[in-house]
Write a protein that holds these residues in place. Structure first.
Motif, mmCIF file in Angstrom:
data_model
loop_
_atom_site.group_PDB
_atom_site.id
_atom_site.type_symbol
_atom_site.label_atom_id
_atom_site.label_comp_id
_atom_site.label_asym_id
_atom_site.label_seq_id
_atom_site.Cartn_x
_atom_site.Cartn_y
_atom_site.Cartn_z
ATOM 1 N N UNK A 46 1.072 -1.127 0.090
ATOM 2 C CA UNK A 46 0.056 0.154 0.015
ATOM 3 C C UNK A 46 0.887 1.148 -0.005
ATOM 4 N N UNK A 47 0.478 2.460 -0.504
ATOM 5 C CA UNK A 47 1.154 3.388 -0.397
ATOM 6 C C UNK A 47 0.709 4.057 1.142
ATOM 7 N N UNK A 48 1.943 4.504 1.726
ATOM 8 C CA UNK A 48 1.875 5.193 2.894
ATOM 9 C C UNK A 48 2.829 6.551 2.864
ATOM 10 N N UNK A 49 2.907 6.964 4.118
ATOM 11 C CA UNK A 49 4.031 8.223 4.158
ATOM 12 C C UNK A 49 4.787 7.788 5.317
ATOM 13 N N UNK A 50 6.229 8.392 5.149
ATOM 14 C CA UNK A 50 7.083 8.269 6.524
ATOM 15 C C UNK A 50 6.822 9.252 7.322
ATOM 16 N N UNK A 51 7.492 9.358 8.420
ATOM 17 C CA UNK A 51 7.330 10.376 9.503
ATOM 18 C C UNK A 51 7.622 11.676 8.882
ATOM 19 N N UNK A 52 8.186 11.871 7.888
ATOM 20 C CA UNK A 52 8.538 13.328 7.397
ATOM 21 C C UNK A 52 7.588 13.550 6.392
ATOM 22 N N UNK A 53 6.398 12.611 6.054
ATOM 23 C CA UNK A 53 5.497 12.736 5.093
ATOM 24 C C UNK A 53 5.747 12.669 3.649
ATOM 25 N N UNK A 54 6.957 11.840 3.279
ATOM 26 C CA UNK A 54 7.448 11.362 2.157
ATOM 27 C C UNK A 54 6.483 10.158 1.419
ATOM 28 N N UNK A 55 6.152 10.171 0.407
ATOM 29 C CA UNK A 55 5.252 8.780 -0.047
ATOM 30 C C UNK A 55 6.372 7.688 0.069
ATOM 31 N N UNK A 56 5.564 6.706 0.518
ATOM 32 C CA UNK A 56 6.573 5.371 0.431
ATOM 33 C C UNK A 56 5.622 4.213 0.230
ATOM 34 N N UNK A 57 6.150 3.174 -0.377
ATOM 35 C CA UNK A 57 5.475 1.868 -0.843
ATOM 36 C C UNK A 57 5.883 0.947 0.214
ATOM 37 N N UNK A 58 4.768 0.556 1.105
ATOM 38 C CA UNK A 58 5.064 -0.468 2.256
ATOM 39 C C UNK A 58 4.688 -1.825 2.000
ATOM 40 N N UNK A 59 5.611 -2.757 2.063
ATOM 41 C CA UNK A 59 5.547 -4.279 2.164
ATOM 42 C C UNK A 59 6.719 -4.830 2.134
ATOM 43 N N UNK A 60 6.639 -6.085 2.443
ATOM 44 C CA UNK A 60 7.987 -7.121 2.650
ATOM 45 C C UNK A 60 8.622 -7.087 1.292
ATOM 46 N N UNK A 61 9.797 -6.565 0.977
ATOM 47 C CA UNK A 61 10.384 -6.797 -0.357
ATOM 48 C C UNK A 61 10.332 -5.646 -1.184
ATOM 49 N N UNK A 62 9.681 -4.473 -0.653
ATOM 50 C CA UNK A 62 9.524 -3.268 -1.456
ATOM 51 C C UNK A 62 10.853 -2.612 -1.587
ATOM 52 N N UNK A 63 11.831 -2.762 -0.607
ATOM 53 C CA UNK A 63 13.025 -2.172 -0.753
ATOM 54 C C UNK A 63 14.057 -3.231 -1.225
ATOM 55 N N UNK A 64 13.828 -4.550 -0.541
ATOM 56 C CA UNK A 64 14.946 -5.607 -0.589
ATOM 57 C C UNK A 64 14.208 -6.673 -1.344
#
Ligand code: BES
Ligand code: MN
Ligand code: MN
Length: 463
Positions: free
Chosen positions: A108-126
């Motif tokens: 799902x799309x989410x945001x990090x504490x600084x408000x940046x949009x992030x893709x949240x899931x296992x494997x999203x970055x690795x």
């Protein structure tokens, strides 16, 4: 030629996200046999995505999880190098699941504490999000020009997170098809958002499990406590003795082959501006725990470490139990730096432990992996092109960085195929890879694809 390719990437962003989300929904955890079918599915998904783009693609069975192989010839008059792209479709386990704020396999799309949009899931970055940056760049080139600027072979592994047991036999069996002029590996990070990096070193590793047995059964600690040795006492003394009070590892000869970091190198790392405060602060720490007198980046990038990853023994359930256990065990990982020999380190470790086990106890060792560290040749002409591509995509110069983690395939490419690698990735330190709530910055995904598109153009003389 690059502008229309970039426009196409920008116009295709939603579809690219949809594709990545589909890939992320497959729980391809390589270390858990119950997910073997999912590893197969993820391999098939990636191969079919390559085929959709026009690659000749196949899923190649191994004795473990399959490899994905893809090939695209490029223009017949291609001037650039033949490239081998590497990524891994397998992911880490999700435990502890209760610390996730959402389903790890419901991206799902989410945001990090600084408000940046992030893709949240296992494997999203690795490493699914990262490897898809390359796929999207290829897709845009082919869609726009009917071809790729270079000849490209793609190899995706499904056992990177579980020790790569099938990797070396595969590299040997498929050497003819894999051997290229240069490998591109997308499994590393940047310094910070909009601060791209090229990774020039990887640490190696030695993974050892130690099992200590004292009495031949668990005992009542009142009846036998005192005369009967407790294996947890033996093990914890060994653990405690592995570091001295200055943070150095006490194994005989452990530092003999470690090369000193040059002053020039130290200064250039100093200028990066990553320090104890901004690196440890976000994880709730403030004091450097490594070797005294070494900077934070030196500790991660140029010094070896020893960690206990897990320690098992005795009664750990609710309440108390006055038991004197028969067995205790621990899992150790050493991170090695260039020039250290993993076999020698493992032998020194085993000798160190054995010497500290009383004659009355038994010790058993299990190896879970031994891989040397690696330095990348920064004089490769492609490093300059990569710097240009990254600088243009992120509007900021690329920095040469080290990496504390390990990507064993890079050393295997060099040793087995005689091939150098270029390590470019778009992960961030707060991506929480291997941890709950893994994420990938949306900007990493989008600008990462643009950086690859630019680099392919430059390597093929169409930039
Ligand atoms: N992508 C990581 C390596 C990495 C870690 C790069 C941190 C940049 C920053 C890779 O998937 C990984 O987790 N490697 C393992 C290797 C092991 C399982 C053999 C590692 O470093 O622990
Ligand atoms: Mn990875
Ligand atoms: Mn990993």
């Amino acid at each position: 030629m690059i502008e229309p390719v970039l426009s196409r990437l920008r116009g295709d962003r939603q579809a690219a996200l949809d594709r990545l989300f589909e890939f992320l929904r497959i729980p391809s955890i390589s270390t858990q046999s119950s997910h073997a079918v999912d590893c197969q599915k993820a391999a098939e998904w990636a191969a079919s995505d390559l085929a959709d783009m026009g690659f000749a693609a196949e899923v190649v069975a191994t004795s473990g999880h399959p490899m994905v192989l893809g090939h695209f010839d490029g223009p017949s008059d291609a001037q650039g190098p033949h490239l081998l792209f590497y990524g891994h479709y397998d992911v880490q386990p999700v435990d502890p699941l209760d610390l996730w704020n959402s389903d790890p396999f419901a991206p799902a799309m989410d945001s990090d504490p600084a408000g940046r949009p992030v893709i949240r899931a296992r494997g999203a970055a690795d490493d699914k999000g990262q490897l898809m940056t390359f796929f999207e760049a290829c897709r845009a080139w082919i869609a726009e020009t009917g071809s790729l600027p270079c000849k490209i072979t793609v190899m995706l592994e499904g056992e990177e997170e579980s020790g790569s047991p099938s990797l070396e036999p595969f590299l040997q069996d498929y050497a003819d098809r894999l051997k290229a002029d240069l490998a591109l590996v997308c499994d590393t990070g940047m310094i910070a958002p909009r601060r791209p990096a090229i990774t020039t070193s990887l640490r190696g590793m030695v993974l050892e499990e130690v099992l200590i047995t004292a009495a031949n059964k668990d005992l009542h600690s009142g009846m036998f406590g005192g005369p009967a040795m407790n294996p947890i006492r033996v093990l914890s003394k060994i653990v405690a003795d592995l570091h001295d009070e200055t943070g150095r590892i006490t194994l005989d000869g452990f530092y003999d082959d470690v090369l000193e970091t040059s002053d020039e190198q130290k200064q250039s790392w100093e200028a990066i501006g990553v320090n104890a405060e901004n690196f440890l602060g976000p994880i709730g720490l403030s004091e450097l725990a490594g070797e005294h007198g070494r900077s934070l980046l030196e500790q991660i990038w140029a010094r070896p470490t020893c960690d206990v990853n897990g320690i098992i023994g005795g009664y750990t359930d609710e309440g108390s139990k006055t038991v004197l256990p028969s067995k205790a065990s621990a899992k150790f990982s050493f991170r090695l730096v260039a020039n250290q020999d993993p076999q020698e380190v493992a032998e020194a470790f085993r000798a160190h432990v054995t010497a500290r086990v009383p004659a009355d106890c038994q010790v058993e060792f299990i190896s879970h992996g031994r891989d040397p560290a690696l330095l990348i040749d920064t004089s490769l002409p492609q490093v300059t092109l990569a710097d240009e591509a990254l600088s243009e995509a992120f509007q900021a110069p690329a920095t040469l960085v080290g990496c504390g983690g390990s990507i064993p395939v890079v050393e295997s490419f060099k040793r087995i195929l005689g091939m150098d690698s270029l390590l470019i990735g778009f992960g961030l330190d707060d991506d929480q890879i291997h941890s709950p709530n893994e994420k990938y910055d949306l900007e990493s995904f989008q600008l990462g694809a643009e950086a690859w598109a630019r680099l392919l153009g430059k390597l093929g003389g169409q930039g």
